[in-house]
Design an enzyme around this catalytic site. Sequence first.
Site, mmCIF file in Angstrom:
data_model
loop_
_atom_site.group_PDB
_atom_site.id
_atom_site.type_symbol
_atom_site.label_atom_id
_atom_site.label_comp_id
_atom_site.label_asym_id
_atom_site.label_seq_id
_atom_site.Cartn_x
_atom_site.Cartn_y
_atom_site.Cartn_z
ATOM 1 N N ASP A 188 0.846 -1.193 -0.002
ATOM 2 C CA ASP A 188 0.073 0.030 -0.154
ATOM 3 C C ASP A 188 0.810 1.269 -0.006
ATOM 4 O OD1 ASP A 188 -2.317 1.758 0.152
ATOM 5 O OD2 ASP A 188 -2.977 1.049 2.282
ATOM 6 N N ASP A 189 0.669 1.916 -1.165
ATOM 7 C CA ASP A 189 1.490 3.348 -1.057
ATOM 8 C C ASP A 189 3.001 3.002 -1.074
ATOM 9 O OD1 ASP A 189 -1.033 4.550 -0.901
ATOM 10 O OD2 ASP A 189 -0.584 5.780 0.725
ATOM 11 N N CYS A 239 -6.057 4.123 -3.760
ATOM 12 C CA CYS A 239 -6.295 2.618 -3.291
ATOM 13 C C CYS A 239 -7.567 1.823 -4.011
ATOM 14 C CB CYS A 239 -6.467 2.765 -1.872
ATOM 15 S SG CYS A 239 -5.220 3.542 -0.964
ATOM 16 N N ARG A 262 -7.408 -1.906 -6.513
ATOM 17 C CA ARG A 262 -7.915 -2.919 -5.946
ATOM 18 C C ARG A 262 -8.923 -3.750 -6.724
ATOM 19 N NH1 ARG A 262 -5.424 -2.936 -0.667
ATOM 20 N NH2 ARG A 262 -4.320 -0.820 -0.657
ATOM 21 N N LYS A 317 -5.832 -5.259 3.834
ATOM 22 C CA LYS A 317 -6.661 -4.144 3.660
ATOM 23 C C LYS A 317 -7.555 -4.580 2.229
ATOM 24 C CE LYS A 317 -6.310 0.430 1.912
ATOM 25 N NZ LYS A 317 -5.355 1.688 1.439
ATOM 26 N N HIS A 320 -10.796 -2.751 1.345
ATOM 27 C CA HIS A 320 -11.059 -1.418 0.597
ATOM 28 C C HIS A 320 -11.905 -1.438 -0.401
ATOM 29 C CE1 HIS A 320 -9.061 2.973 0.920
ATOM 30 N NE2 HIS A 320 -10.560 2.864 1.132
ATOM 31 N N SER A 379 -8.784 1.583 4.518
ATOM 32 C CA SER A 379 -7.410 1.976 5.029
ATOM 33 C C SER A 379 -7.438 2.323 6.505
ATOM 34 C CB SER A 379 -7.251 3.395 4.162
ATOM 35 O OG SER A 379 -5.859 3.566 4.534
ATOM 36 N N HIS A 425 1.393 2.358 4.183
ATOM 37 C CA HIS A 425 0.386 3.624 4.118
ATOM 38 C C HIS A 425 0.512 4.250 5.464
ATOM 39 C CE1 HIS A 425 -3.343 5.833 4.245
ATOM 40 N NE2 HIS A 425 -3.554 5.557 2.829
ATOM 41 N N ASP A 427 -0.304 -1.108 -4.943
ATOM 42 C CA ASP A 427 -1.509 -0.443 -5.637
ATOM 43 C C ASP A 427 -1.296 0.934 -6.105
ATOM 44 O OD1 ASP A 427 -1.043 1.243 -3.110
ATOM 45 O OD2 ASP A 427 -3.102 0.926 -2.454
ATOM 46 N N ASN A 428 -0.477 1.875 -5.729
ATOM 47 C CA ASN A 428 -0.236 3.060 -6.221
ATOM 48 C C ASN A 428 0.985 3.617 -5.678
ATOM 49 O OD1 ASN A 428 -2.854 3.680 -4.401
ATOM 50 N ND2 ASN A 428 -0.754 4.949 -3.858
ATOM 51 N N LYS A 433 1.657 9.240 -5.584
ATOM 52 C CA LYS A 433 0.217 9.248 -5.784
ATOM 53 C C LYS A 433 -0.882 10.296 -5.805
ATOM 54 C CE LYS A 433 -2.960 7.562 -1.811
ATOM 55 N NZ LYS A 433 -3.055 7.000 -0.610
#
Length: 498
Positions: free
Chosen positions: A28-29, A68, A72, A122, A124, A149, A228, A280-281, A301
Amino acid sequence: MQLITCLLLCTFSSCLSSKPNFVIFFADDLGFGDLSCYGHPTSLTPNLDLLAAKGLRFTDFYSTSPVCSPSRASLLTGRYQTRSGVYPGVFYPGSIGGLPLNETTIAEVLKPLGYATAAVGKWHLGIGSNGMFLPTKQGFDEYLGVPYSHDQGPCHNLTCFPPDVKCYGVCDVGVVTVPLIHNENIKQQPVNFLELEKAYSDFATRFITTSAKNKQPFFLYYPAHHTHYPQYAGSDAAGRSLRGPFGDALLELDNTVGNVMATLQKTGVINNTLVLFTSDNGPELMRMSRGGNSGLLKCGKGTTYDGGMREPAIAYWQGFIEPGVTHEMASTLDIFPTIASLAGAKLPPVMLDGFDMTDILFKQGKSKREAMMFYPIDPNEKYGLFAVRLGKFKAHFYTQGASHSASTPDHDCPGSASFVGHDPPLMFNLEADPSERYPISLKDRPDVQAVLEQIRTIKAQFEATMVFGESQISKGSNPNLEPCCNPDCSPKPSCCHC
C-alpha cells in the site's frame, strides 16, 4: 531447467501433479524507489530482495489508478475501475457502495476448480449493508483484516510503535475507530497495531499449512496496510531499520513475506506456487520521509505521472521462472487472466482489460500488452484518458497535480498544479527520460508524430469500448453503515470500542 522445459512442452494440467497455488502480496502506497532491490540505499527488505534475485523483477509494471480502491478493483477483476464503477476516489467506512457483486473476482473463477481462497489485510472495496461487499461475498472462503485504510478512523491516541509511541497525526476523525474483522464479524475495535501484522502473518501461514495438508490448491490474496500512513510496526521490526518509521513498517511487511515463503517451503508446495508482489499506487509524497519514494519517476500518489502508477513488481515460481529482469510492459490488470490461464479457469463473459503474462514469466518473451491507459482519481466520460503509453512513448492529454504528491519541489506534482489540457499532448520517451522531465518536440520529428497518431488511434478505439459503470463511490456514505462492535451503544462513534 527440467521444470521449465516441461512447462514449454505441456499444459499445466498435464505437467503439474496438482493445480498451481497463487499468492499475491499487494503493498500500500509503496513507491517505485522504496525497495532495496529497486535501488533504495537504506530500506531493509532482505526477503523481497531474495525474491527478486531468484525471480523476475519488472521495471515497467503499472497499476490502473493512483489511489487505493480503484487499483484493488482492477487487480481482482482484470478490468479498469471505470467499468466496475469503483471511482472517483476511494471508499469510506460508511460507504453505501462497493465492488459490485456482479463483477467476477479471481477468487470466484478459482472456486469452481476446488481452490481454497483467503484474503488477509486491507480490503477497501466496500462493506455495505450487512457486510454485503466484504471478501466473503466476493469468492473468498475466509477473511481477516481492516476492511478499509487504517487511517480512516481516529488514531491520535492509538499506539503505533512499542512501547507506547503514539501514531503520527490524527487520521480521520468523526468516524469509528478502525476494526479488525474476521469473515463478517468484528474481532477487535480499535485494532491493536502492535499485533496486527503478526495476526496477518499467522493467518496466512495457517491458511497455507491447512490447504497443503488437505492437498487443496489455494489462492492467498494479501493486500497489506504497509506502508500507508500512519506507519506502525511491532517489536520484531520497530527500530530495526535505518529508515525510521517508514523503514520499520516496510521491514515488518518484508518479515511477513519471509514467513510466507518459509511456510511454502516447509509444506512442500513451493515448487507448485506462483508468488506475485506489487503495490497499489505510488508514494504519498505529502508525508515526506514518512510517505515513500518514487525513485527516478515523476510525482507520486494521486497523479497520472509514472510516479503515481508505475510500481515495483516481482514474480517468483521456483523451477519455473528464471531469475532476471524484464522491461516488458505489464499491469495489475494482467494478473487475473494469467492466473486463470495457469489454473485452467473459465474467464467471465465480460470485457477484460488484462493480458496473459505467461510468455513474459516463463519464456522471457514479449508482452501481449501494447499500451497502458492512465485514468485520474476522478475519471469521467467527458475527458476520458489522461495519458496513454505505447511502447517507450507516453502521451499526456491532460495533467493535474494532487495533494497526495505535495511537498516535492516539482511544481507539476502538488494539488496547486491545476488541470491542464495539452493539444498536442506532452510526449515523453520513458526509456531515455523516465522522470518525464523533457517533453519531445514534434517539430521536425515525423517519427514521433507517427507514434502520436498511433496513440490517438489506440486511445479512440479504447474509449469506444469503455462503458462507465455506475459510480459506486458517488452513492455516498451512511454513518449507520460504519462497522461498530457494539451496534446499540451510544453515543456513536466513540462508543464503538471492544
